[in-house]
Enzyme design. Structure first.
Site, PDB file in Angstrom:
ATOM      1  CG  MET A   1      22.654  11.922   3.004  1.00 39.94           C
ATOM      2  SD  MET A   1      23.856  13.056   2.289  1.00 39.94           S
ATOM      3  CE  MET A   1      22.891  13.832   1.012  1.00 39.94           C
TER       4      MET A   1
ATOM      5  CD  GLU B   1      -1.702  -2.401   1.590  1.00 39.38           C
ATOM      6  OE1 GLU B   1      -0.513  -2.607   1.948  1.00 39.38           O
ATOM      7  OE2 GLU B   1      -2.570  -3.289   1.616  1.00 39.38           O
TER       8      GLU B   1
ATOM      9  CE  LYS C   1     -17.248  -6.739   3.982  1.00 42.29           C
ATOM     10  NZ  LYS C   1     -16.507  -7.968   4.260  1.00 42.29           N
TER      11      LYS C   1
ATOM     12  CG  PHE D   1      -9.620  -9.674  11.395  1.00 41.76           C
ATOM     13  CD1 PHE D   1      -8.367 -10.024  11.865  1.00 41.76           C
ATOM     14  CD2 PHE D   1      -9.853  -9.731  10.027  1.00 41.76           C
ATOM     15  CE1 PHE D   1      -7.367 -10.433  10.988  1.00 41.76           C
ATOM     16  CE2 PHE D   1      -8.870 -10.146   9.148  1.00 41.76           C
ATOM     17  CZ  PHE D   1      -7.613 -10.486   9.637  1.00 41.76           C
ATOM     18  CD  GLN D   2      -7.339  -7.295   7.814  1.00 38.82           C
ATOM     19  OE1 GLN D   2      -8.259  -7.080   7.044  1.00 38.82           O
ATOM     20  NE2 GLN D   2      -6.162  -7.751   7.427  1.00 38.82           N
TER      21      GLN D   2
HETATM   22  C1  TPP Z   1      12.408   5.652   5.233  1.00 42.22           C
HETATM   23  C2  TPP Z   1      13.707   6.306   5.562  1.00 42.22           C
HETATM   24  N1  TPP Z   1      14.550   5.706   6.437  1.00 42.22           N
HETATM   25  C3  TPP Z   1      15.740   6.277   6.736  1.00 42.22           C
HETATM   26  C4  TPP Z   1      16.099   7.461   6.183  1.00 42.22           C
HETATM   27  C5  TPP Z   1      17.443   8.126   6.541  1.00 42.22           C
HETATM   28  N2  TPP Z   1      18.286   8.194   5.354  1.00 42.22           N
HETATM   29  C6  TPP Z   1      18.397   9.310   4.588  1.00 42.22           C
HETATM   30  S1  TPP Z   1      19.377   9.103   3.270  1.00 42.22           S
HETATM   31  C7  TPP Z   1      19.721   7.522   3.693  1.00 42.22           C
HETATM   32  C8  TPP Z   1      20.639   6.680   2.866  1.00 42.22           C
HETATM   33  C9  TPP Z   1      20.082   6.382   1.526  1.00 42.22           C
HETATM   34  O1  TPP Z   1      20.870   5.379   0.939  1.00 42.22           O
HETATM   35  P1  TPP Z   1      20.767   5.058  -0.614  1.00 42.22           P
HETATM   36  O2  TPP Z   1      19.359   4.843  -1.005  1.00 42.22           O
HETATM   37  O3  TPP Z   1      21.686   3.930  -0.915  1.00 42.22           O
HETATM   38  O4  TPP Z   1      21.213   6.396  -1.303  1.00 42.22           O
HETATM   39  P2  TPP Z   1      22.647   7.142  -1.340  1.00 42.22           P
HETATM   40  O5  TPP Z   1      22.666   8.125  -0.233  1.00 42.22           O
HETATM   41  O6  TPP Z   1      23.712   6.089  -1.188  1.00 42.22           O
HETATM   42  O7  TPP Z   1      22.661   7.783  -2.671  1.00 42.22           O
HETATM   43  C10 TPP Z   1      19.065   7.168   4.886  1.00 42.22           C
HETATM   44  C11 TPP Z   1      19.174   5.856   5.543  1.00 42.22           C
HETATM   45  C12 TPP Z   1      15.174   8.063   5.297  1.00 42.22           C
HETATM   46  N3  TPP Z   1      15.408   9.244   4.729  1.00 42.22           N
HETATM   47  N4  TPP Z   1      14.006   7.446   4.985  1.00 42.22           N
END
Ligand code: TPP
Length: 575
Positions: free
Chosen positions: A477, A49, A161, A111-112
Site C-alpha cells: 500500500m 502481549e 500485586k 522494577f517493571q
Molecule cells: C503498525 C503499522 N505500521 C505501519 C503502517 C503503515 N502501513 C499501512 S499499509 C502498509 C503496508 C502493508 O504491507 P503488507 O502487509 O505487505 O500489505 P500489502 O499492502 O502489500 O497488501 C504500511 C506500512 C500501519 N498501518 N501499521
C-alpha cells in the site's frame, strides 16, 4: 467466604461468564495466575502481549461477547496499548487486566513499573487502579458493564500485586450504578417521526450503514428497513456483512477504495440515512465536498458523533437496533398518510453505475498471479459463513472488495487504527470463539512479519486457523502511494519475497504450509488447505507486486474525482 484479591478476580471473571482469557504471566500478575489453575476459564498463552489484545478483539468481533486479556505490568502493559487503541477506534468490547507493582511502590520507579492507567486513559473507555481487594468484584462488574453497553469499547483494570495478595470477604454486587454513565438507547420519538418524513420526500436516498449496526446486533432490522423502503445500502469497511452483498439493494463499500457505485451514490444522494457510521475521513474524503446535496439523518449511540464531522438535519441518539425498529413503525405510519417520492430514476441510475463500473481486474492464464484472483478463489472454495480476518494494506482492501459478505460477523479487520499485524492474532481469537467455523486470515507479507509468532500459540493450543499471505514482496500500500504520488520514488518499501522463507517459517511454527506461484495452483492448494482441520495452515501466494487497488480517491481530494484505474475509460467526474 474469605478470598485473596487474586481469587476474587478470577471468581469475578467466572461470574461474568468469561470462557477464555488471552494472556501471558509475569511478576506483578503472578498471584492471579495461581488461582487460574483451578478455574474453569480457558487460558491461551500468547507469545507477545499485542497478540493477546488482538485475539481478544477477534473473539469479541466474532462472538459479540467481550474479549478478555490479562498481562503483567510495565512492558507487558505497554505491549497491549496498540490493541487497546485499536479496540477503542473500532468500538470493540475488551476487558484487559494488567498487573501492577505493589501499591506502596507506585511512583518509586520500581522494577517493571509503568503508569498504566495514565498511559491507557486516552485509549480506553474507562480504567481502574484497584487500591483495595474489597473493590475487585465491584470493579469487574463495572468493567464488563462499561465495555459492553452504550458504544462498546475497551476498559482496563490495573491490579497492584499487594492488593492481589490481600484477603477480602467475597460478595457479588447485585447491580451497577455509575452516576454520569447512562447511555441513551431509545431514540427520541419526534426525531424518528421526522426521519421517516424526510425519507418519504427524498428522491435519491441512501442508507450509509456503519460498524454500529453490527455492534447493536441490528443487521436484521436494517434489512427490514431497506426492504420496506426500497432504499439502497452502502456498508462501510467496518460494516461489511451488516447487509448482504448479494442483496439487490446492497451497494457494497464506499470510501477511498470503495466501488464506484457506492461512492457515487453517497456523493449524489439527497438524503443520507447514516446508521452507526461516523463520517470517517476514509469515507468522506474532503468533508466539505462530501455529498453536497444531501440532508442527513444520523443515528448513533454516542452523542459525540452527531455533528462531529457533518451537521445532521435529524440527529438521533440511540441504539441502532432499537431506533431502526422504531423507524420501521414510523415509516409505515408515514406511508399510510402520504405518498412517498418516486425514486425510480435514482434506482435506474444506480443500476447503470453498477453495470458500467464494476470492480474489475485481469488474471491472465499464464500471467503473474493476482491478489484479487486468490481472494475470489478463497471465497468460492470456502464455506459461505467463513470468517475472514485481514491485516492492513492492499490485501485488506482487495479482501473487502472481492469477498462477498452475506452474513454479519464474518469480516474482522482493523478499520480505525489500521493496525498491521492484526490478522493472525484476530483470526486466532475468532476461531477460539467460533471453533465450528472456517476462519481465514488474509494477510500481507509485511503484516504477517509483525505478529506471525502467534502461529506458535495457535499450534500449541490446537487452533486450526488458515492464513493466506498475499506476498507481493513489498509494503504494497505504501508502494502504491509512492508510485502514484511520489513519482515512483520507492523509499524503504521492498521486503523480498523469499526472506524469510514463509513455508519453512510456518512449518517451524507447527503449521502445514504451501507456496503458490501460478494461477493454476491456486484452486488445488486452497482445497488442500480447507481439508486440514487439526492444525494451522499457511499459504504463501506469490502475487504480482505491480497490482494497485482501484478505485481510489486520492487522499485530501474529493470523492467526485475517484480514479477508476487502467481497466476503465475514466469518466470526467461523478455525474
Ligand atoms: C503498525 C503499522 N505500521 C505501519 C503502517 C503503515 N502501513 C499501512 S499499509 C502498509 C503496508 C502493508 O504491507 P503488507 O502487509 O505487505 O500489505 P500489502 O499492502 O502489500 O497488501 C504500511 C506500512 C500501519 N498501518 N501499521
Amino acid at each position: 467466604m474469605q478470598l485473596t484479591g487474586a481469587q476474587a478476580l478470577i471468581k469475578s471473571l467466572e461470574m461474568e461468564d468469561t470462557e477464555v482469557i488471552f494472556g501471558l504471566p509475569g511478576g506483578a500478575i503472578l498471584p492471579v495466575y495461581d488461582p487460574l489453575i483451578d478455574s474453569s476459564i480457558r487460558h491461551i498463552l500468547v507469545r507477545h502481549e499485542q497478540g493477546a489484545g488482538h485475539m481478544a478483539e477477534g473473539y469479541a468481533h466474532a462472538t459479540g461477547r467481550p474479549g478478555v486479556a490479562m498481562v503483567t505490568s510495565g512492558p507487558a502493559a505497554t505491549n497491549i496499548v496498540t490493541p487497546l487503541c485499536d479496540a477503542y477506534m473500532d468500538s470493540v468490547p475488551l476487558v484487559v487486566i494488567t498487573g501492577q507493582v505493589a501499591y506502596s511502590s507506585i511512583g518509586t520507579d520500581a522494577f517493571q513499573e509503568a503508569d498504566t492507567t495514565g498511559i491507557t486513559m486516552p485509549v480506553t473507555k474507562h480504567n481502574w487502579l484497584v487500591t483495595d481487594a474489597s473493590e475487585i468484584p465491584q470493579v469487574v462488574r463495572e468493567a464488563f458493564h462499561v465495555a459492553t453497553t452504550g458504544r462498546p469499547g475497551p476498559v482496563l483494570i490495573d491490579l497492584p500485586k499487594d492488593v492481589a495478595n490481600q484477603t477480602m470477604e467475597w460478595y457479588w454486587p447485585d447491580d451497577v450504578d455509575l452516576p454520569g454513565y447512562k447511555p441513551t438507547t431509545k431514540g427520541h420519538p419526534k426525531q424518528i417521526k421526522e426521519a421517516a418524513r424526510l425519507m418519504g420526500r427524498a428522491s435519491r436516498p441512501v442508507i450509509y450503514a456503519g460498524g454500529g449496526i453490527l455492534k447493536a446486533r441490528a443487521a436484521e432490522a436494517l434489512r427490514e428497513l431497506a426492504e420496506l423502503t426500497g432504499i439502497h445500502v452502502v456498508t462501510t469497511l467496518m460494516a461489511r456483512g451488516a447487509f448482504p452483498d448479494d442483496h439487490a439493494l446492497g451497494l457494497g463499500m464506499p470510501g477511498m477504495h470503495g466501488n464506484y457505485t457506492a461512492i457515487a451514490a453517497l456523493q449524489q444522494s439527497d438524503l443520507l440515512i447514516a446508521l452507526g457510521s461516523r463520517f470517517d475521513d476514509r469515507v468522506t474524503s474532503k468533508p466539505d465536498t462530501f455529498a453536497p446535496d444531501a440532508k442527513v439523518i444520523h443515528v448513533d449511540i454516542d452523542p459525540a458523533e452527531l455533528g462531529k464531522v457533518r451537521r445532521p438535519d435529524v440527529p438521533i441518539v440511540g441504539d441502532c437496533r432499537i431506533v431502526i425498529e422504531e423507524l420501521i413503525k414510523a415509516v409505515r405510519a408515514d406511508r399510510d398518510k402520504r405518498e412517498w417520492a418516486d425514486t425510480s430514476d435514482w434506482d435506474t441510475k444506480l443500476d447503470g453505475w453498477q453495470r458500467d463500473f464494476p470492480l474489475r481486474y485481469t488474471q491472465e492464464e499464464d500471467g503473474p498471479l493476482k491478489a484479487q484472483y486468490c481472494i475470489e478463489r478463497l471465497r468460492d472454495l470456502s464455506p459461505d459463513d467463513t470468517i475472514v480476518a485481514s491485516g492492513v494494506g492492499q490485501h485488506q482492501m482487495f479482501a473487502s472488495q472481492y469477498w462477498h459478505f452475506n452474513y454479519p460477523y464474518t469480516w474482522i479487520n482493523s478499520g480505525g487504527l489500521g493496525t498491521m499485524g492484526f490478522a493472525v492474532p484476530a483470526a486466532i481469537g475468532a476461531k477460539v470463539g467460533k471453533p465450528e467455523r472456517t476462519v481465514w486470515a488474509i494477510d500481507g507479507d509485511g503484516c504477517f512479519q509483525m505478529t506471525a509468532q502467534e502461529l506458535v500459540t495457535a499450534s500449541a493450543e490446537r487452533i486450526p486457523v488458515k492464513i493466506a499471505i498475499l506476498n507481493n514482496a513489498y509494503l504494497g500500500m505504501v508502494r502504491q502511494w509512492q508510485e502514484l504520488f511520489y513519482e515512483e520514488r520507492y523509499s524503504e518499501v521492498y521486503l523480498s519475497p523469499d526472506l524469510p522463507d514463509y513455508v519453512k517459517w510456518a512449518e517451524a511454527m507447527g503449521c502445514v504450509a504451501f507456496r503458490v506461484d501460478t494461477p493454476e495452483d491456486v484452486t488445488p492448494t486452497i482445497e488442500k488447505a480447507n481439508a486440514i482441520d487439526d492444525r494451522p495452515v499457511v499459504i504463501d501466494f506469490r502475487v504480482d507486486y505491480r497490482e494497485k487497488v482501484y478505485p481510489m480517491v486520492p487522499a485530501g481530494g474529493s470523492n467526485d474525482d475517484v480514479i477508476l484505474g487502467p481497466e476503465f475509460d475514466q469518466p470526467e467526474a461523478i455525474q
